[in-house]
Write a protein that holds these residues in place. Structure first.
Motif, PDB file in Angstrom:
ATOM      1  N   ILE A  49     -34.877  13.935  52.624  1.00  0.00           N
ATOM      2  CA  ILE A  49     -33.765  13.431  51.830  1.00  0.00           C
ATOM      3  C   ILE A  49     -34.313  12.775  50.567  1.00  0.00           C
ATOM      4  CG2 ILE A  49     -31.784  11.861  51.784  1.00  0.00           C
ATOM      5  CD1 ILE A  49     -31.556  14.073  53.934  1.00  0.00           C
ATOM      6  N   ARG A  50     -33.756  13.114  49.429  1.00  0.00           N
ATOM      7  CA  ARG A  50     -34.061  12.447  48.149  1.00  0.00           C
ATOM      8  C   ARG A  50     -32.823  11.627  47.807  1.00  0.00           C
ATOM      9  NH1 ARG A  50     -34.388  10.020  43.902  1.00  0.00           N
ATOM     10  NH2 ARG A  50     -35.728  10.563  42.153  1.00  0.00           N
ATOM     11  N   LEU A  51     -32.975  10.319  47.682  1.00  0.00           N
ATOM     12  CA  LEU A  51     -31.833   9.457  47.437  1.00  0.00           C
ATOM     13  C   LEU A  51     -31.190   9.765  46.080  1.00  0.00           C
ATOM     14  CD1 LEU A  51     -33.048   6.019  48.829  1.00  0.00           C
ATOM     15  CD2 LEU A  51     -31.796   7.838  49.995  1.00  0.00           C
ATOM     16  N   ALA A  52     -29.898   9.956  46.096  1.00  0.00           N
ATOM     17  CA  ALA A  52     -29.129  10.283  44.892  1.00  0.00           C
ATOM     18  C   ALA A  52     -28.988   9.058  44.000  1.00  0.00           C
ATOM     19  CB  ALA A  52     -27.748  10.800  45.286  1.00  0.00           C
ATOM     20  N   HIS A  53     -28.820   9.290  42.723  1.00  0.00           N
ATOM     21  CA  HIS A  53     -28.478   8.279  41.709  1.00  0.00           C
ATOM     22  C   HIS A  53     -29.615   7.343  41.309  1.00  0.00           C
ATOM     23  CE1 HIS A  53     -24.299   9.419  42.274  1.00  0.00           C
ATOM     24  NE2 HIS A  53     -24.427   9.176  43.562  1.00  0.00           N
ATOM     25  N   ILE A  54     -30.740   7.369  42.027  1.00  0.00           N
ATOM     26  CA  ILE A  54     -31.783   6.370  41.760  1.00  0.00           C
ATOM     27  C   ILE A  54     -33.150   7.026  41.604  1.00  0.00           C
ATOM     28  CG2 ILE A  54     -30.479   4.667  43.087  1.00  0.00           C
ATOM     29  CD1 ILE A  54     -32.714   4.816  45.222  1.00  0.00           C
ATOM     30  N   ASP A  55     -34.086   6.263  41.056  1.00  0.00           N
ATOM     31  CA  ASP A  55     -35.487   6.674  40.987  1.00  0.00           C
ATOM     32  C   ASP A  55     -36.337   5.434  41.220  1.00  0.00           C
ATOM     33  OD1 ASP A  55     -37.568   8.455  40.742  1.00  0.00           O
ATOM     34  OD2 ASP A  55     -37.367   8.745  38.582  1.00  0.00           O
ATOM     35  N   CYS A  56     -37.132   5.468  42.265  1.00  0.00           N
ATOM     36  CA  CYS A  56     -38.031   4.359  42.597  1.00  0.00           C
ATOM     37  C   CYS A  56     -39.400   4.610  41.982  1.00  0.00           C
ATOM     38  CB  CYS A  56     -38.200   4.249  44.112  1.00  0.00           C
ATOM     39  SG  CYS A  56     -36.753   3.618  44.970  1.00  0.00           S
ATOM     40  N   PRO A  57     -40.177   3.557  41.818  1.00  0.00           N
ATOM     41  CA  PRO A  57     -41.554   3.748  41.333  1.00  0.00           C
ATOM     42  C   PRO A  57     -42.324   4.672  42.269  1.00  0.00           C
ATOM     43  CG  PRO A  57     -40.985   1.415  41.398  1.00  0.00           C
ATOM     44  CD  PRO A  57     -39.876   2.147  42.079  1.00  0.00           C
ATOM     45  N   GLU A  58     -43.226   5.440  41.688  1.00  0.00           N
ATOM     46  CA  GLU A  58     -44.093   6.321  42.482  1.00  0.00           C
ATOM     47  C   GLU A  58     -45.033   5.469  43.334  1.00  0.00           C
ATOM     48  OE1 GLU A  58     -43.739   9.613  42.544  1.00  0.00           O
ATOM     49  OE2 GLU A  58     -42.132   9.466  41.070  1.00  0.00           O
ATOM     50  N   ARG A  59     -45.562   6.066  44.403  1.00  0.00           N
ATOM     51  CA  ARG A  59     -46.457   5.321  45.302  1.00  0.00           C
ATOM     52  C   ARG A  59     -47.649   4.725  44.569  1.00  0.00           C
ATOM     53  NH1 ARG A  59     -46.735   9.588  50.120  1.00  0.00           N
ATOM     54  NH2 ARG A  59     -46.996  10.852  48.267  1.00  0.00           N
ATOM     55  N   SER A  60     -48.213   5.466  43.611  1.00  0.00           N
ATOM     56  CA  SER A  60     -49.392   4.994  42.886  1.00  0.00           C
ATOM     57  C   SER A  60     -49.032   4.110  41.697  1.00  0.00           C
ATOM     58  CB  SER A  60     -50.208   6.189  42.398  1.00  0.00           C
ATOM     59  OG  SER A  60     -49.413   6.995  41.546  1.00  0.00           O
ATOM     60  N   PRO A  62     -47.221   0.762  39.835  1.00  0.00           N
ATOM     61  CA  PRO A  62     -46.895  -0.621  40.205  1.00  0.00           C
ATOM     62  C   PRO A  62     -45.487  -0.694  40.805  1.00  0.00           C
ATOM     63  CG  PRO A  62     -47.933  -0.569  38.047  1.00  0.00           C
ATOM     64  CD  PRO A  62     -47.690   0.866  38.445  1.00  0.00           C
ATOM     65  N   TYR A  63     -45.353  -1.452  41.873  1.00  0.00           N
ATOM     66  CA  TYR A  63     -44.107  -1.684  42.609  1.00  0.00           C
ATOM     67  C   TYR A  63     -43.715  -0.528  43.526  1.00  0.00           C
ATOM     68  CZ  TYR A  63     -43.942  -5.337  39.124  1.00  0.00           C
ATOM     69  OH  TYR A  63     -44.279  -6.380  38.311  1.00  0.00           O
ATOM     70  N   GLY A  64     -44.500   0.538  43.542  1.00  0.00           N
ATOM     71  CA  GLY A  64     -44.200   1.662  44.422  1.00  0.00           C
ATOM     72  C   GLY A  64     -44.282   1.282  45.896  1.00  0.00           C
ATOM     73  N   LYS A  65     -45.308   0.513  46.250  1.00  0.00           N
ATOM     74  CA  LYS A  65     -45.467   0.089  47.644  1.00  0.00           C
ATOM     75  C   LYS A  65     -44.339  -0.848  48.067  1.00  0.00           C
ATOM     76  CE  LYS A  65     -50.423   0.712  47.798  1.00  0.00           C
ATOM     77  NZ  LYS A  65     -51.733   0.117  47.693  1.00  0.00           N
ATOM     78  N   GLN A  66     -43.946  -1.736  47.157  1.00  0.00           N
ATOM     79  CA  GLN A  66     -42.865  -2.664  47.476  1.00  0.00           C
ATOM     80  C   GLN A  66     -41.537  -1.922  47.680  1.00  0.00           C
ATOM     81  OE1 GLN A  66     -45.191  -3.082  45.100  1.00  0.00           O
ATOM     82  NE2 GLN A  66     -45.604  -5.246  44.721  1.00  0.00           N
ATOM     83  N   ALA A  67     -41.288  -0.910  46.853  1.00  0.00           N
ATOM     84  CA  ALA A  67     -40.054  -0.122  46.999  1.00  0.00           C
ATOM     85  C   ALA A  67     -40.048   0.587  48.350  1.00  0.00           C
ATOM     86  CB  ALA A  67     -39.926   0.885  45.859  1.00  0.00           C
ATOM     87  N   LYS A  68     -41.183   1.155  48.722  1.00  0.00           N
ATOM     88  CA  LYS A  68     -41.287   1.851  50.008  1.00  0.00           C
ATOM     89  C   LYS A  68     -41.101   0.867  51.165  1.00  0.00           C
ATOM     90  CE  LYS A  68     -44.385   4.661  52.806  1.00  0.00           C
ATOM     91  NZ  LYS A  68     -45.657   5.369  52.883  1.00  0.00           N
ATOM     92  N   VAL A 111     -31.470  -0.538  44.309  1.00  0.00           N
ATOM     93  CA  VAL A 111     -31.203  -0.908  42.916  1.00  0.00           C
ATOM     94  C   VAL A 111     -30.882  -2.394  42.818  1.00  0.00           C
ATOM     95  CG1 VAL A 111     -29.719  -0.510  40.908  1.00  0.00           C
ATOM     96  CG2 VAL A 111     -30.405   1.420  42.339  1.00  0.00           C
ATOM     97  N   LYS A 112     -30.045  -2.858  43.717  1.00  0.00           N
ATOM     98  CA  LYS A 112     -29.632  -4.270  43.707  1.00  0.00           C
ATOM     99  C   LYS A 112     -30.827  -5.210  43.867  1.00  0.00           C
ATOM    100  CE  LYS A 112     -26.214  -4.995  46.470  1.00  0.00           C
ATOM    101  NZ  LYS A 112     -25.324  -5.369  47.603  1.00  0.00           N
ATOM    102  N   ALA A 113     -31.793  -4.817  44.706  1.00  0.00           N
ATOM    103  CA  ALA A 113     -32.974  -5.653  44.951  1.00  0.00           C
ATOM    104  C   ALA A 113     -34.029  -5.503  43.853  1.00  0.00           C
ATOM    105  CB  ALA A 113     -33.578  -5.311  46.302  1.00  0.00           C
ATOM    106  N   GLY A 114     -33.793  -4.584  42.915  1.00  0.00           N
ATOM    107  CA  GLY A 114     -34.723  -4.421  41.805  1.00  0.00           C
ATOM    108  C   GLY A 114     -35.897  -3.508  42.098  1.00  0.00           C
ATOM    109  N   TRP A 115     -35.758  -2.609  43.071  1.00  0.00           N
ATOM    110  CA  TRP A 115     -36.850  -1.696  43.402  1.00  0.00           C
ATOM    111  C   TRP A 115     -36.566  -0.269  42.969  1.00  0.00           C
ATOM    112  CZ3 TRP A 115     -40.618  -4.648  43.659  1.00  0.00           C
ATOM    113  CH2 TRP A 115     -40.582  -5.854  44.367  1.00  0.00           C
ATOM    114  N   ALA A 116     -35.504  -0.068  42.194  1.00  0.00           N
ATOM    115  CA  ALA A 116     -35.178   1.279  41.707  1.00  0.00           C
ATOM    116  C   ALA A 116     -34.390   1.190  40.413  1.00  0.00           C
ATOM    117  CB  ALA A 116     -34.367   2.040  42.753  1.00  0.00           C
ATOM    118  N   TRP A 117     -34.536   2.239  39.616  1.00  0.00           N
ATOM    119  CA  TRP A 117     -33.741   2.413  38.398  1.00  0.00           C
ATOM    120  C   TRP A 117     -32.519   3.259  38.731  1.00  0.00           C
ATOM    121  CZ3 TRP A 117     -38.900   1.736  38.111  1.00  0.00           C
ATOM    122  CH2 TRP A 117     -39.432   1.035  37.024  1.00  0.00           C
ATOM    123  N   HIS A 118     -31.446   3.030  38.018  1.00  0.00           N
ATOM    124  CA  HIS A 118     -30.337   3.986  38.050  1.00  0.00           C
ATOM    125  C   HIS A 118     -30.836   5.211  37.292  1.00  0.00           C
ATOM    126  CE1 HIS A 118     -26.219   5.296  36.305  1.00  0.00           C
ATOM    127  NE2 HIS A 118     -26.479   5.941  37.431  1.00  0.00           N
TER     128      HIS A 118
END
Length: 160
Positions: A49-60, A62-68, A111-118
């Protein structure tokens, strides 16, 4: 004959086109690949599943690990409802919104927690825009960093 015609006509008129109908199913989240990509086990088969409407930082990135980690804390190992638009991305991942307990929208929580962009390039849902603006204002998650780079720019190859 007239009654049959009328019933057939009513069924035809009241039916939405197939591409407008959302595919909805429940399953267990068995893997969090990164903040916006999950594997959900449904009827013995894992679906990416790829979450719709958002884009999180990549694993490599900055902030990718926190988003995961944030995504995992919300839904890993839990039964979720997947609401998909029947579209897949170029990697054949099903694009969807994911709900825990039918009340928590995982996409919006990120998005609300600040770990993804719209991801405005692929979404015109203004509720995600408003959530991102609120997260920015509150300096939530990655918005603590005024130089946070969106993943779509991070993924572009660096020019020499």
């Amino acid at each position: 004959m007239g009654k049959i015609w009328l019933v057939w006509l009513l069924l035809l008129v009241n039916r939405e086109p197939l591409h407008w109908q959302a595919k909805s199913f429940t399953g267990k989240v068995v893997a969090i690949k990164d903040g916006d990509t999950f594997e959900v086990l449904h009827q013995g088969k894992a679906t990416v599943i790829r979450l719709a409407h958002i884009d999180c930082p990549e694993r490599s990135q900055p902030y990718g690990k926190q988003a995961k980690q944030f995504a995992a804390a919300i839904c890993f190992g839990k039964e979720v409802r997947v609401v998909a638009s029947n579209q897949k991305d170029r990697y054949k991942r099903l694009i969807a919104e994911v709900y825990v307990n039918d009340t928590i929208n995982v996409n919006k929580e990120l998005v609300k927690a600040g770990w993804a962009w719209h991801f405005k390039q692929y979404s015109n849902d203004s509720s995600y825009y408003r959530l991102e603006q609120m997260a920015r204002k509150n300096k939530a998650g990655l918005w603590q960093d005024k130089n946070a780079s969106p993943p779509w720019l991070w993924r572009k190859p660096k020019k020499k």
